[in-house]
Structures are given as C-alpha cells and as structure tokens.
Design a protein around this motif. Structure first.
Motif, PDB file in Angstrom:
ATOM      1  N   ALA A 182      41.746  42.424  37.222  1.00  0.00           N
ATOM      2  CA  ALA A 182      42.817  43.078  37.979  1.00  0.00           C
ATOM      3  C   ALA A 182      42.343  43.447  39.382  1.00  0.00           C
ATOM      4  O   ALA A 182      43.087  43.312  40.362  1.00  0.00           O
ATOM      5  CB  ALA A 182      43.303  44.317  37.231  1.00  0.00           C
ATOM      6  N   LEU A 183      41.102  43.907  39.502  1.00  0.00           N
ATOM      7  CA  LEU A 183      40.551  44.229  40.820  1.00  0.00           C
ATOM      8  C   LEU A 183      40.428  42.976  41.683  1.00  0.00           C
ATOM      9  O   LEU A 183      40.688  43.014  42.897  1.00  0.00           O
ATOM     10  CB  LEU A 183      39.191  44.903  40.673  1.00  0.00           C
ATOM     11  N   ALA A 184      40.030  41.871  41.072  1.00  0.00           N
ATOM     12  CA  ALA A 184      39.913  40.623  41.830  1.00  0.00           C
ATOM     13  C   ALA A 184      41.266  40.205  42.394  1.00  0.00           C
ATOM     14  O   ALA A 184      41.371  39.755  43.544  1.00  0.00           O
ATOM     15  CB  ALA A 184      39.333  39.524  40.937  1.00  0.00           C
ATOM     16  N   LEU A 185      42.322  40.340  41.579  1.00  0.00           N
ATOM     17  CA  LEU A 185      43.670  40.033  42.053  1.00  0.00           C
ATOM     18  C   LEU A 185      44.055  40.955  43.204  1.00  0.00           C
ATOM     19  O   LEU A 185      44.563  40.504  44.237  1.00  0.00           O
ATOM     20  CB  LEU A 185      44.668  40.169  40.906  1.00  0.00           C
ATOM     21  N   ALA A 186      43.827  42.247  43.025  1.00  0.00           N
ATOM     22  CA  ALA A 186      44.171  43.216  44.065  1.00  0.00           C
ATOM     23  C   ALA A 186      43.428  42.929  45.357  1.00  0.00           C
ATOM     24  O   ALA A 186      43.989  43.028  46.458  1.00  0.00           O
ATOM     25  CB  ALA A 186      43.848  44.629  43.575  1.00  0.00           C
ATOM     26  N   ASP A 187      42.168  42.564  45.236  1.00  0.00           N
ATOM     27  CA  ASP A 187      41.301  42.351  46.397  1.00  0.00           C
ATOM     28  C   ASP A 187      41.739  41.147  47.225  1.00  0.00           C
ATOM     29  O   ASP A 187      41.468  41.099  48.436  1.00  0.00           O
ATOM     30  CB  ASP A 187      39.862  42.163  45.908  1.00  0.00           C
ATOM     31  N   GLU A 188      42.429  40.210  46.594  1.00  0.00           N
ATOM     32  CA  GLU A 188      42.812  38.982  47.283  1.00  0.00           C
ATOM     33  C   GLU A 188      43.747  39.222  48.465  1.00  0.00           C
ATOM     34  O   GLU A 188      43.763  38.450  49.420  1.00  0.00           O
ATOM     35  CB  GLU A 188      43.465  38.008  46.291  1.00  0.00           C
ATOM     36  N   GLU A 189      44.529  40.307  48.423  1.00  0.00           N
ATOM     37  CA  GLU A 189      45.441  40.566  49.538  1.00  0.00           C
ATOM     38  C   GLU A 189      44.885  41.625  50.503  1.00  0.00           C
ATOM     39  O   GLU A 189      45.608  42.145  51.346  1.00  0.00           O
ATOM     40  CB  GLU A 189      46.819  40.976  49.031  1.00  0.00           C
ATOM     41  N   LYS A 190      43.596  41.915  50.394  1.00  0.00           N
ATOM     42  CA  LYS A 190      42.884  42.778  51.341  1.00  0.00           C
ATOM     43  C   LYS A 190      43.594  44.105  51.583  1.00  0.00           C
ATOM     44  O   LYS A 190      43.978  44.432  52.704  1.00  0.00           O
ATOM     45  CB  LYS A 190      42.679  42.042  52.665  1.00  0.00           C
ATOM     46  N   PRO A 191      43.772  44.917  50.533  1.00  0.00           N
ATOM     47  CA  PRO A 191      44.479  46.183  50.719  1.00  0.00           C
ATOM     48  C   PRO A 191      43.698  47.148  51.598  1.00  0.00           C
ATOM     49  O   PRO A 191      42.470  47.087  51.696  1.00  0.00           O
ATOM     50  CB  PRO A 191      44.603  46.716  49.286  1.00  0.00           C
ATOM     51  N   ASP A 192      44.430  48.053  52.231  1.00  0.00           N
ATOM     52  CA  ASP A 192      43.778  49.089  53.032  1.00  0.00           C
ATOM     53  C   ASP A 192      43.005  50.054  52.142  1.00  0.00           C
ATOM     54  O   ASP A 192      41.950  50.551  52.530  1.00  0.00           O
ATOM     55  CB  ASP A 192      44.829  49.857  53.841  1.00  0.00           C
ATOM     56  N   LEU A 193      43.544  50.319  50.958  1.00  0.00           N
ATOM     57  CA  LEU A 193      42.882  51.212  50.014  1.00  0.00           C
ATOM     58  C   LEU A 193      43.130  50.699  48.604  1.00  0.00           C
ATOM     59  O   LEU A 193      44.275  50.517  48.190  1.00  0.00           O
ATOM     60  CB  LEU A 193      43.417  52.641  50.164  1.00  0.00           C
ATOM     61  N   LEU A 194      42.043  50.465  47.891  1.00  0.00           N
ATOM     62  CA  LEU A 194      42.090  49.976  46.516  1.00  0.00           C
ATOM     63  C   LEU A 194      41.466  51.030  45.616  1.00  0.00           C
ATOM     64  O   LEU A 194      40.306  51.415  45.810  1.00  0.00           O
ATOM     65  CB  LEU A 194      41.335  48.648  46.405  1.00  0.00           C
ATOM     66  N   ILE A 195      42.239  51.524  44.658  1.00  0.00           N
ATOM     67  CA  ILE A 195      41.800  52.611  43.781  1.00  0.00           C
ATOM     68  C   ILE A 195      41.937  52.163  42.337  1.00  0.00           C
ATOM     69  O   ILE A 195      42.981  51.632  41.936  1.00  0.00           O
ATOM     70  CB  ILE A 195      42.655  53.881  43.994  1.00  0.00           C
ATOM     71  N   ASP A 196      40.891  52.360  41.550  1.00  0.00           N
ATOM     72  CA  ASP A 196      41.010  52.100  40.119  1.00  0.00           C
ATOM     73  C   ASP A 196      40.610  53.319  39.317  1.00  0.00           C
ATOM     74  O   ASP A 196      39.799  54.137  39.758  1.00  0.00           O
ATOM     75  CB  ASP A 196      40.182  50.872  39.702  1.00  0.00           C
TER      76      ASP A 196
END
Length: 464
Positions: free
Chosen positions: A319-333
């Motif tokens: 799920a983090l890899a998917l999220a990271d693909e769109e280069k979010p400003d802030l990624l929280i898990d």
C-alpha cells in the motif's frame, strides 16, 4: 454521541460543574450557597485531581458538582471521568478548566459505550452544554471519528472481516462525496499487490485493498495508509492463545486512519486526501504463506518471510508503494505492528518515526496539545543491515531479537522513496483498562494529533 452534547435550548437550567484546584478552591467555595459549602466541608471534599462531589440543594436535587482539575499536561482528560459518575442531567462548565476545550472533548469521549451486543446498556442521560468559546461542531466531528474507530476495533472479527471493513470505508466515502474502489481477491495479483494477496489468501474471506480519494486534485496531496488485518492468528508461525486473544484489534491502524479521514473530510480541509487500507485476515490454511517463502512486492523488492506473524508490515509495504508512486506531499501510515513498541513505551504511548525533523517537532507539539500522546523513536540506520537476506532483497524480520519496532519502521521505509515527507505510527489501538475519557477496549490513537497537524498545515477549513 450527539445525545451527550446538549442543545442550546437545554442550557437554561443546566447543572454547574466547578473545576477546582488547591489554589482556586477557596474562591470557588466562597461563591457557593452556604448549604452547599457546609455539605462540601462535612463530606471532607479535597480538590485533588479527578476527585468530585455532587452537591445537593435543600430539596435533595443536584445543585452542582465540584471537580478536581490539574495543570499537568497528562491530566487534561480528567473530565472524561464525569459522564461515568454523574447522575442523569444536563450540565455546564461553571468556570474554565485548565484546558476547557479538551475537558469538553474528554467529557464527550468518556461517554462512549459499545452496545452492539448488549441490549441492556442504557444511555446515562448525562449531557453537556458546550462551553462558551468551544466549537460544538468541531468537538462533534472529532468524537464521531474516535467513536467510529472504537466501534470498528471493538467489533469481533466474525462481524468485522475484510468485507465488512470495506463496507464501512465505502459508506464513509459516500457520506463525504469521495471516490472509492476496492480491489479484491486474485485481482490483487493482476494489479500487482502480491504481498497483500499472500498474507490474506489462506482465509475464506478474500483480501482487499480499499482506495478512497477526496478533495481538490490540485491541493496538496496527503495520503493515509492503515493496516487492516481484521484478525491475526500469526499464520503458520501461530500465536499462542494469550497473544491471539484480542487480535480483533489488529485492524486498529485502519480504524484510526478512517477516523482521521472523517475529521479531515468533514472539516473540508484544503487537501487532496487519499486513504489506502489493505484489509486481510492472516489465517492458517493449506494456501497460507510459509516461513522462508520469497514473495515479490509492488515495489519490485523480493521479500523473504522470516516470520508469518510479521504480516502487517507486508500488507502496508504494497500500500505504501502504491501511495509513493504519486509523490504525495505527506504520506502517513498507522498500524498495530510490534509488541516491541509496547515493551518500550507501553500501551498508551505509540512510537512514531520520520526522517523529517520539522514534521517530527510538529507532531510532538500537536500530540501534546491534543492529549493524544506519541513519542518519536529513531530510524537508526545501523540497524538496517538486520533486514538483510542471503537469497532475497530483504527479510521481513530482523536477524536478532532487538529493536523490533525500529526494524519494522526501517522495513517500511524501504518502500517509500518519492514522498516529500513520510510519517509512521506503531500504535496499540487498545485500552487495557478504563481511564478518564478512554474506556477499556478499542482506542483511536494518533488520529487526533494528525488531524490537528493537518489543520495547521493545510488550512482551517469549515470549523462550523
């Protein structure tokens, strides 16, 4: 929950609650009716934190309440005790608490009851008039989020599997006009989520990836990822029964993420929000993944399975890899991930990890301000070698018994490379015993601190 917050029409005859400390008690006592003051004296009331006294009038009705307050930051939720001890009635704060806003929130959160399976649980009849200067709607939206998370965690796994968790998430998305999709079963393999599929495939309840998007596409991208392991047997590395007992709470990360998402969307913050929840059951069966299996990941890293009971980091990794693909400003898990975190910091103080020092300082400040405690631990690079595998890109567990929570954070960090900032919480999601504002059972951790952080960074939104 809304039954606890009184309507404005009920405020005229509301019963006063006086917050008192050793320093302020004498002045408050002077303002009491002489009979009330004598009752307090003969009752031996002392203004100690958390102590209370219900004052009667001459006819035996409740005329007021004395409640011991505290200036200690760790005691600002004391008012959460009141709904559990006061007789039915509508109450108001007669003076300011050390932190009136948090006292009002704690009062509401302390009223929580999980009554899905017990028909004899009755409403206490205790209501609070929102204090002057405290945003009634803001208190409501935060409490709604917390109650949602608590309900999800408290619901047993037979009624809260991957499908049921997805249903709740989809209803929340619909409530706020968000877009949502669910990838289920073997479609996870077709769409390149092999770790999520591997962990969940042994269950008769198919694994899923829940994907929600909301907000202005041009706004700053904030992505929340929550571990949704609806029950964790440990897999083939089977947990002992004592460790399996409350594993219905292993989707506490997903529950807290959904709580934060509700707060964000209801407030209308200026963000493009994405919520990702891998929802699985880590079961034992003929199709279960095995120790020393090597499973590919969405990121392209091959993961050797050192322990099937370290499954949460596996589903989060895809799920983090998917999220990271769109280069979010802030990624929280968020996830209920390691017993090591509980050994180090106990159930009430989740560790968090980030390489962004400014973000870490902001998180700590808001956590203290919201009485939603967390504590930063380091992404200690020398420990990264403990994840080495001789035949794969990395192992999912350490080669030794130490620093389990840090090792998990370092594992997850391998799957984040493009996000501007990444923040990881290793929460517990459970109150072992009742404390003011925090009843025993499922708990929403870190979501209120994250929400306060986002309010500060990305606009106040509609607080009304």
């Amino acid at each position: 929950m809304n039954q606890v917050i009184a309507a404005s029409s009920e405020s005229a005859d509301a019963i006063p609650i006086w917050f008192v400390t050793k320093a302020s008690y004498a002045k408050v006592a002077e303002g009491l009716d002489p009979a009330e003051r004598r009752f307090a004296e003969t009752s031996g009331f002392r203004p100690m934190p958390g102590q209370f006294l219900v004052l009667p009038d001459r006819r035996g009705n409740v005329s007021g309440v004395l409640f011991g307050d505290s200036a200690e930051a760790t005691s600002r939720f004391l008012a959460g005790k009141l709904p559990t001890v006061l007789p039915a009635g509508v109450y108001r704060f007669a003076n300011r608490a050390q932190d009136t806003r948090l006292a009002a929130l704690a009062f509401v959160l302390g009223s929580y009851r999980f009554g899905r399976y017990r028909k004899n649980i009755k409403d206490s009849g205790v209501k609070l008039v929102p204090p002057r200067g405290v945003d009634r709607r803001e208190i409501s939206r935060i409490a709604e989020g917390v109650f949602l998370a608590r309900d999800l965690v408290n619901t047993p796994a037979n009624d809260m599997g991957p499908a049921e968790l997805a249903e709740v998430a989809l209803k929340l998305a619909e409530q706020h006009g968000a877009k949502a999709r669910v990838i289920e079963g073997d479609d996870l393999l077709a769409q390149n989520f092999p770790l999520v599929h591997a962990v969940g495939r042994a269950s008769t309840r198919a694994p899923r990836l829940i994907d929600i998007t909301w907000g202005n596409p041009k706004a700053p991208k904030v992505t929340l990822v929550g571990k949704g392991v609806c029950f964790d047997t440990g897999g083939l590395d089977l947990k002992p029964s004592s460790a399996m007992l409350i594993m219905k709470k292993d989707m506490g990360g997903a529950a807290s993420v959904l709580a934060a998402a509700h707060m964000i969307m209801d407030r209308g913050l200026d963000v493009r929000l994405r919520v990702l929840i891998p929802a699985v059951e880590n079961a034992v069966g003929g199709d279960a993944f095995r120790p020393l299996d090597i499973v590919p990941s969405r990121k392209g890293l091959n993961v050797e399975i050192g322990n099937t009971d370290a499954e949460g980091r596996l589903v989060l990794a895809d799920a983090l890899a998917l999220a990271d693909e769109e280069k979010p400003d802030l990624l929280i898990d968020m996830g209920t991930l390691t017993g090591a975190a509980r050994v180090a910091l106990g159930p009430d103080l989740p560790p968090f990890y980030t390489a962004d020092d400014k973000l870490a300082a902001d998180v700590a400040r808001h956590a203290e301000g919201e009485s939603d405690p967390v504590w930063r631990l380091p992404l200690w690079r020398p420990y990264d070698a403990m994840l080495d595998s001789k035949i794969a890109d990395l192992n999912n567990v350490s080669s030794g018994p130490f620093a389990g929570s840090i090792i998990c954070a370092l594992f997850l960090q391998r799957f984040v490379s493009a996000a501007k900032s990444w923040l990881h919480f290793d929460i517990y999601g459970w109150n072992p015993s009742t404390r003011p504002g925090r009843p025993e059972g499922g708990e929403c951790q870190a979501a209120r601190a994250v929400y306060a952080l986002l309010c500060e960074r990305y606009g106040r939104g509609d607080s009304g």
